[in-house]
Design a protein around this motif. Structure first.
Motif, PDB file in Angstrom:
ATOM      1  N   HIS A  18       0.830  -1.204   0.000  1.00 33.13           N
ATOM      2  CA  HIS A  18       0.000   0.000   0.000  1.00 33.13           C
ATOM      3  C   HIS A  18       0.867   1.258   0.000  1.00 33.13           C
ATOM      4  CE1 HIS A  18      -3.460   2.566   0.833  1.00 33.13           C
ATOM      5  NE2 HIS A  18      -2.754   3.140   1.794  1.00 33.13           N
ATOM      6  N   GLU A  19       1.968   1.235   0.732  1.00 29.65           N
ATOM      7  CA  GLU A  19       2.861   2.393   0.736  1.00 29.65           C
ATOM      8  C   GLU A  19       3.474   2.617  -0.644  1.00 29.65           C
ATOM      9  OE1 GLU A  19       5.708   2.013   4.009  1.00 29.65           O
ATOM     10  OE2 GLU A  19       4.608   3.668   4.938  1.00 29.65           O
ATOM     11  N   PRO A  22      -0.366   3.623  -3.068  1.00 31.25           N
ATOM     12  CA  PRO A  22      -1.554   3.879  -2.236  1.00 31.25           C
ATOM     13  C   PRO A  22      -2.847   4.043  -3.024  1.00 31.25           C
ATOM     14  CG  PRO A  22      -0.110   5.811  -2.308  1.00 31.25           C
ATOM     15  CD  PRO A  22       0.653   4.687  -2.924  1.00 31.25           C
ATOM     16  N   ALA A  61      -7.545   1.672  12.263  1.00 31.52           N
ATOM     17  CA  ALA A  61      -6.704   2.327  11.268  1.00 31.52           C
ATOM     18  C   ALA A  61      -5.341   1.639  11.287  1.00 31.52           C
ATOM     19  CB  ALA A  61      -6.560   3.806  11.579  1.00 31.52           C
ATOM     20  N   GLU A 104     -12.171   2.892  -5.000  1.00 32.33           N
ATOM     21  CA  GLU A 104     -11.673   4.149  -4.437  1.00 32.33           C
ATOM     22  C   GLU A 104     -10.565   3.860  -3.417  1.00 32.33           C
ATOM     23  OE1 GLU A 104     -14.921   6.203  -2.720  1.00 32.33           O
ATOM     24  OE2 GLU A 104     -16.000   6.454  -4.617  1.00 32.33           O
ATOM     25  N   PRO A 105      -9.496   4.659  -3.422  1.00 31.31           N
ATOM     26  CA  PRO A 105      -8.400   4.416  -2.471  1.00 31.31           C
ATOM     27  C   PRO A 105      -8.879   4.482  -1.023  1.00 31.31           C
ATOM     28  CG  PRO A 105      -7.726   5.961  -4.182  1.00 31.31           C
ATOM     29  CD  PRO A 105      -9.213   5.773  -4.347  1.00 31.31           C
ATOM     30  N   PHE A 106      -8.236   3.691  -0.179  1.00 33.78           N
ATOM     31  CA  PHE A 106      -8.514   3.708   1.253  1.00 33.78           C
ATOM     32  C   PHE A 106      -7.489   4.593   1.970  1.00 33.78           C
ATOM     33  CE2 PHE A 106     -10.788  -0.188   0.194  1.00 33.78           C
ATOM     34  CZ  PHE A 106     -11.920  -0.074   0.985  1.00 33.78           C
ATOM     35  N   ASP A 107      -7.978   5.418   2.857  1.00 34.30           N
ATOM     36  CA  ASP A 107      -7.111   6.195   3.748  1.00 34.30           C
ATOM     37  C   ASP A 107      -6.908   5.353   5.000  1.00 34.30           C
ATOM     38  OD1 ASP A 107      -5.841   7.944   5.411  1.00 34.30           O
ATOM     39  OD2 ASP A 107      -7.362   9.513   5.319  1.00 34.30           O
ATOM     40  N   GLU A 109      -4.735   5.257   7.315  1.00 27.85           N
ATOM     41  CA  GLU A 109      -4.261   5.883   8.545  1.00 27.85           C
ATOM     42  C   GLU A 109      -5.352   6.653   9.280  1.00 27.85           C
ATOM     43  OE1 GLU A 109      -0.760   8.147   8.002  1.00 27.85           O
ATOM     44  OE2 GLU A 109       0.380   6.523   7.094  1.00 27.85           O
ATOM     45  N   THR A 110      -6.394   7.053   8.563  1.00 30.95           N
ATOM     46  CA  THR A 110      -7.445   7.861   9.197  1.00 30.95           C
ATOM     47  C   THR A 110      -8.785   7.143   9.255  1.00 30.95           C
ATOM     48  OG1 THR A 110      -6.376   9.898   8.419  1.00 30.95           O
ATOM     49  CG2 THR A 110      -8.689  10.057   9.115  1.00 30.95           C
ATOM     50  N   ARG A 111      -9.179   6.581   8.131  1.00 30.42           N
ATOM     51  CA  ARG A 111     -10.515   5.989   8.032  1.00 30.42           C
ATOM     52  C   ARG A 111     -10.507   4.465   8.048  1.00 30.42           C
ATOM     53  NH1 ARG A 111     -14.502   9.549   6.645  1.00 30.42           N
ATOM     54  NH2 ARG A 111     -13.824  11.674   6.171  1.00 30.42           N
ATOM     55  N   ARG A 115     -15.347   0.388   3.938  1.00 29.88           N
ATOM     56  CA  ARG A 115     -16.401   1.363   3.679  1.00 29.88           C
ATOM     57  C   ARG A 115     -17.701   0.601   3.413  1.00 29.88           C
ATOM     58  NH1 ARG A 115     -13.389   2.218  -1.318  1.00 29.88           N
ATOM     59  NH2 ARG A 115     -12.325   3.880  -0.217  1.00 29.88           N
TER      60      ARG A 115
END
Length: 483
Positions: A18-19, A22, A61, A104-107, A109-111, A115
């Motif tokens: 992912h890094e 992303p 997260a 859609e990309p996943f955040d 670290e925050t979300r 989904r």
């Protein structure tokens, strides 16, 4: 107060990927159902919230802490229900919107890694999507989340509580058990076993239509074929006579096709499988996936029967060592992983059974092949096709098994292959399956890679002058070896 949790080795590998990319959706996965009845949107939102509270992974997260990736429970922004209105959309537009929502990309670290989306055309015509990143989920986990949401919605809409009991197991116990295995003498024996299997062999690699790039984009597509009931019956009988499972027989046949198609005599193929073995993990949401590596070795006289028996032996040995992480094997085998994929396998082969007692699970497993609507937890639900996990590798072959038929998905990297190439390879798999079922004792080397018309065109004959039953095998094989 948020708490930090260690990642499994599979999660660590997925964090690394992912890094690197992303925005890639290669490791997104999900389930979707068409809803053909009225939904209580407020009740659905409450059901999602209750489901997220029940499953810690859904409320997590993924961050760096003191230089290492960890899971953070709870997420700064926990996932909730997203309602997206798509009035007037036709079926193609609706399915495209569902797929876009999955991709859609996943955040992380925050979300977090999940989904929940309701795409609504009318009050009685919508699609409910549970989307996730593989760092936090697998196919069973997706089903658990969707099942809990649907059940909780029914209870809440009827004026009751969500009724979701606490999950008895937890992912931390799984991570701790994995760490204990790797630190044990059994872990050392498994490492030696897997290294011995891979030593000296190279990944199976199909000739590509375009050069390989240093970084895999993760963009893919799927081509699907079906094997009908008579074909499957012949394959089952061939497997029975060889004393192996249907999966092992198909794996041996697939390896035989790769041998003929690539001219590789000693190569590796991966097989994604579950590590969700303990009863306490049955209700736990998380990534319980490992890749087993199977080695195929072919000589001039190897038969389909011998290939199937060899594959079956490796499958049995592999299951016994399923707890040893594939990412650790890759790292310790001095074959470093990069953004272009694993150097142990670029092709995987897998089969999923669809004999599921739960009607919702059955509906999800059959979603890609269509099916009738059912009444479930107060809703009318129907299958919703959801192509996914495309572009992770060069080629991923996934077989979906029903009572009498097989559907085979060929998921491929579009940066490497044209659709016609994958379509032809899929056709060759059908040919290999038919020929191996007709005569398991036939040498794999005699597998025909072209039909009569293709050979006639290549050799300069008119289609109507080439006799497919004529004894031109030597000439045929000489040409076949050159293509």
């Amino acid at each position: 107060m948020p708490t930090h949790h260690q990642l499994s080795h599979a999660q660590q590998a997925l964090w690394f990927l992912h890094e690197l990319a992303p925005a890639s959706s290669a490791y997104h996965t999900g389930v979707a159902l068409a809803v053909r009845s009225a939904l209580d949107t407020a009740a659905l939102a409450e059901a999602v919230a209750a489901t997220v509270r029940r499953h810690p992974m859904a409320d997590s997260a993924f961050i760096r802490h003191e230089g290492h990736p960890v899971r953070l429970h709870a997420a700064p922004v926990p996932p909730g229900l997203e309602v997206r209105e798509v009035p007037g959309a036709d079926d193609a537009e609706l399915h495209r919107a569902v797929r876009d929502a999955l991709n859609e990309p996943f955040d992380l670290e925050t979300r977090g890694a999940f989904r929940f989306v309701l795409l609504r055309r009318t009050p009685t015509d919508a699609v409910l999507l549970v989307a996730g990143h593989h760092i936090g989920t697998d196919a069973t986990s997706n089903w658990l989340l969707l099942r809990d949401v649907v059940h909780a919605h029914g209870r809440i809409a009827a004026g009751d509580s969500a009724g979701l009991a606490p999950v008895p197991g937890d992912y931390d116990a799984y991570v701790a058990k994995e760490a204990k295995l790797l630190a044990s003498s059994r872990g050392d024996r498994l490492a030696a076993q897997w290294h011995a299997r891979c030593d000296g062999a190279v990944p199976a690699e199909i000739p590509t239509d375009r050069p390989r790039t240093p970084h895999r984009s993760g963009v893919g597509a799927t081509h699907t074929i079906d094997l009908d009931a008579p074909q499957v019956a012949r394959l089952r009988e061939a497997a029975r006579t060889c004393g192996v499972t249907l999966f092992s027989y198909l794996l041996g046949t697939f390896q035989g096709l790769l041998h003929r198609y690539t001219r590789q005599n000693d190569f590796l193929v991966g097989c994604p499988t579950t590590t969700r073995m303990a009863p306490a993990l049955r209700e736990v949401v998380g990534n319980f996936i490992n890749t087993l590596v199977f080695r195929a070795e072919f000589g001039p006289t190897t038969t389909f029967r011998e290939a199937a028996v060899a594959a079956d032996a490796q499958v049995r040995a592999g299951i016994a060592g399923v707890g040893y992480p594939f990412s650790t094997l890759t790292r310790t085998a001095n074959r470093p992983r990069s953004s272009s994929g694993s150097s142990l396998c670029q092709i995987t082969f897998n089969m999923i059974g669809t004999a599921a007692p739960d009607p919702l699970m059955r509906l999800l497993l059959d979603s890609e092949s269509g099916g009738d609507a059912i009444e479930y937890a107060g809703l009318v639900l129907a299958p919703c096709p959801l192509p996914q996990a495309e572009g992770q590798l060069d080629l991923s072959v996934n077989i979906r098994q029903s009572a009498e038929t097989l559907s085979v998905d060929f998921r491929y990297d579009v940066d490497l292959f044209d659709p016609d190439t994958v379509r032809r390879f899929a056709g060759l798999f059908v040919r290999a399956a038919d020929q191996s079922a007709a005569d398991p004792d036939a040498p794999v080397a005699r597998l025909r890679l072209m039909d009569a018309a293709e050979l006639a065109r290549l050799m300069g004959f008119d289609d109507d002058t080439y006799d497919d039953d004529a004894d031109d095998t030597d000439a045929y094989e000489e040409v076949a070896r050159r293509v």
